[in-house]
Design a protein around this motif. Sequence first.
Motif, PDB file in Angstrom:
ATOM      1  N   ILE A 110      -7.032  -1.831  -0.057  1.00  0.00           N
ATOM      2  CA  ILE A 110      -6.617  -1.721   1.340  1.00  0.00           C
ATOM      3  C   ILE A 110      -6.731  -0.262   1.759  1.00  0.00           C
ATOM      4  N   VAL A 111      -7.482  -0.017   2.824  1.00  0.00           N
ATOM      5  CA  VAL A 111      -7.734   1.359   3.270  1.00  0.00           C
ATOM      6  C   VAL A 111      -6.474   1.940   3.911  1.00  0.00           C
ATOM      7  N   LEU A 112      -6.065   3.108   3.422  1.00  0.00           N
ATOM      8  CA  LEU A 112      -4.915   3.800   4.000  1.00  0.00           C
ATOM      9  C   LEU A 112      -5.347   4.997   4.846  1.00  0.00           C
ATOM     10  N   ARG A 113      -6.386   5.695   4.411  1.00  0.00           N
ATOM     11  CA  ARG A 113      -6.826   6.879   5.164  1.00  0.00           C
ATOM     12  C   ARG A 113      -8.276   7.196   4.812  1.00  0.00           C
ATOM     13  N   LYS A 145     -21.417   0.160   7.135  1.00  0.00           N
ATOM     14  CA  LYS A 145     -20.580   0.529   5.992  1.00  0.00           C
ATOM     15  C   LYS A 145     -19.410   1.383   6.444  1.00  0.00           C
ATOM     16  N   ASN A 146     -19.686   2.296   7.361  1.00  0.00           N
ATOM     17  CA  ASN A 146     -18.625   3.180   7.850  1.00  0.00           C
ATOM     18  C   ASN A 146     -17.511   2.368   8.504  1.00  0.00           C
ATOM     19  N   ASN A 147     -17.861   1.276   9.179  1.00  0.00           N
ATOM     20  CA  ASN A 147     -16.871   0.422   9.832  1.00  0.00           C
ATOM     21  C   ASN A 147     -15.906  -0.217   8.842  1.00  0.00           C
ATOM     22  N   LEU A 148     -16.347  -0.321   7.594  1.00  0.00           N
ATOM     23  CA  LEU A 148     -15.495  -0.920   6.570  1.00  0.00           C
ATOM     24  C   LEU A 148     -14.246  -0.085   6.310  1.00  0.00           C
ATOM     25  N   PHE A 149     -14.381   1.231   6.449  1.00  0.00           N
ATOM     26  CA  PHE A 149     -13.327   2.127   5.981  1.00  0.00           C
ATOM     27  C   PHE A 149     -12.350   2.529   7.076  1.00  0.00           C
ATOM     28  N   GLN A 150     -11.963   1.551   7.899  1.00  0.00           N
ATOM     29  CA  GLN A 150     -10.941   1.770   8.915  1.00  0.00           C
ATOM     30  C   GLN A 150      -9.571   1.523   8.294  1.00  0.00           C
ATOM     31  N   PRO A 151      -8.547   2.282   8.706  1.00  0.00           N
ATOM     32  CA  PRO A 151      -7.212   2.040   8.163  1.00  0.00           C
ATOM     33  C   PRO A 151      -6.799   0.577   8.322  1.00  0.00           C
ATOM     34  N   ALA A 152      -6.236   0.020   7.258  1.00  0.00           N
ATOM     35  CA  ALA A 152      -5.759  -1.369   7.167  1.00  0.00           C
ATOM     36  C   ALA A 152      -6.839  -2.357   6.742  1.00  0.00           C
ATOM     37  N   ILE A 167     -14.103  10.644   2.129  1.00  0.00           N
ATOM     38  CA  ILE A 167     -13.183  10.368   1.023  1.00  0.00           C
ATOM     39  C   ILE A 167     -12.167   9.364   1.561  1.00  0.00           C
ATOM     40  N   VAL A 168     -12.045   8.257   0.853  1.00  0.00           N
ATOM     41  CA  VAL A 168     -11.184   7.154   1.306  1.00  0.00           C
ATOM     42  C   VAL A 168     -10.015   6.990   0.345  1.00  0.00           C
ATOM     43  N   LEU A 169      -8.805   6.969   0.908  1.00  0.00           N
ATOM     44  CA  LEU A 169      -7.613   6.667   0.116  1.00  0.00           C
ATOM     45  C   LEU A 169      -7.344   5.179   0.242  1.00  0.00           C
ATOM     46  N   LEU A 170      -7.315   4.483  -0.889  1.00  0.00           N
ATOM     47  CA  LEU A 170      -7.100   3.034  -0.891  1.00  0.00           C
ATOM     48  C   LEU A 170      -5.959   2.670  -1.830  1.00  0.00           C
ATOM     49  N   TYR A 171      -5.253   1.593  -1.453  1.00  0.00           N
ATOM     50  CA  TYR A 171      -4.316   1.004  -2.402  1.00  0.00           C
ATOM     51  C   TYR A 171      -5.028  -0.192  -3.003  1.00  0.00           C
ATOM     52  N   LEU A 191      -1.293   0.591  12.126  1.00  0.00           N
ATOM     53  CA  LEU A 191      -1.352   2.033  11.834  1.00  0.00           C
ATOM     54  C   LEU A 191       0.016   2.551  11.393  1.00  0.00           C
ATOM     55  N   PHE A 192       1.076   2.011  12.009  1.00  0.00           N
ATOM     56  CA  PHE A 192       2.439   2.361  11.593  1.00  0.00           C
ATOM     57  C   PHE A 192       2.657   1.937  10.130  1.00  0.00           C
ATOM     58  N   MET A 193       2.275   0.705   9.799  1.00  0.00           N
ATOM     59  CA  MET A 193       2.425   0.208   8.434  1.00  0.00           C
ATOM     60  C   MET A 193       1.646   1.079   7.451  1.00  0.00           C
ATOM     61  N   THR A 194       0.432   1.449   7.842  1.00  0.00           N
ATOM     62  CA  THR A 194      -0.434   2.246   6.979  1.00  0.00           C
ATOM     63  C   THR A 194       0.161   3.635   6.742  1.00  0.00           C
ATOM     64  N   GLU A 195       0.696   4.245   7.803  1.00  0.00           N
ATOM     65  CA  GLU A 195       1.324   5.564   7.650  1.00  0.00           C
ATOM     66  C   GLU A 195       2.558   5.475   6.754  1.00  0.00           C
ATOM     67  N   LEU A 196       3.350   4.412   6.932  1.00  0.00           N
ATOM     68  CA  LEU A 196       4.540   4.232   6.098  1.00  0.00           C
ATOM     69  C   LEU A 196       4.150   4.085   4.621  1.00  0.00           C
ATOM     70  N   LEU A 197       3.097   3.330   4.363  1.00  0.00           N
ATOM     71  CA  LEU A 197       2.629   3.147   2.981  1.00  0.00           C
ATOM     72  C   LEU A 197       2.192   4.467   2.362  1.00  0.00           C
ATOM     73  N   GLN A 198       1.525   5.315   3.152  1.00  0.00           N
ATOM     74  CA  GLN A 198       1.108   6.622   2.637  1.00  0.00           C
ATOM     75  C   GLN A 198       2.313   7.481   2.259  1.00  0.00           C
ATOM     76  N   LYS A 199       3.411   7.301   2.975  1.00  0.00           N
ATOM     77  CA  LYS A 199       4.596   8.113   2.710  1.00  0.00           C
ATOM     78  C   LYS A 199       5.372   7.651   1.479  1.00  0.00           C
ATOM     79  N   VAL A 200       5.298   6.336   1.170  1.00  0.00           N
ATOM     80  CA  VAL A 200       6.121   5.824   0.062  1.00  0.00           C
ATOM     81  C   VAL A 200       5.340   5.613  -1.239  1.00  0.00           C
TER      82      VAL A 200
END
Length: 245
Positions: free
Chosen positions: A10-13, A49-56, A23-27, A97-106
Amino acid sequence: MSMVHTTKGIVLRTVSYSETSVIVLLYTELFGLQSYMVNGARSSKKTAKNNLFQPAAILEMEVYHNDLKNLQRIKDARWHYLYQDIFFNIPKNMVALFMTELLQKVIRQPEHNPALFNFIEDAYIQLDKADIKVTAGYPLFFALQLTSFFGFSIRDDYTSSKKILDLREGEFVKDIPLHPYYLEEPVSGIVSQLLKVMQPYELHNIALSLTVRRELLGFILQFYALHIQDFGVMKSLPVLQDILS
């Protein structure tokens, strides 16, 4: 030595790197939190391919993985679940986006946690399918449910004699605490109702005014800040509050 593995992620950033790479941060399902270099993702020939790496985004990937490296590589990536709504519906996109930001923080360590991955994946898919009322309450539902994976959840021991929610202790108490981090009725009672929600559609059963939603979300994020070091400020919060008004 890097080996090739197939995993969901799951793309986070996503951060630009050089003229054509990111550079893609994924969970990920197999390896937890990981950073990947994707060469050529920003070149004109690879727009899809670039469209794949959107947050969430929820992806199916073949990745090179080496435990000794901080930056891994993606061999191939494709959609695992293609959203019908999240990327096009502004309120849902803002909640995502809120969920994704929260996940990055925890999520700060790369530990493998299939239960957490399944919860996050299902949460995004359920948001994609949600109606307007569920979407409005979704940030509260997600933020409360997520805590249980990090060991500081609120115990739902609300009773007629224990109506005050102590945010520092994460429990309902009889008397007002000696610190300022607590909630009283009626807001504390609504938190108890929300804690009983196991599936997003159950949010239909809880009456939440705009004012209460905003107030509650602020208190829940305060609860996170009390239990997670350097939690900081949620940048998506002001925009989310406006969009869901």
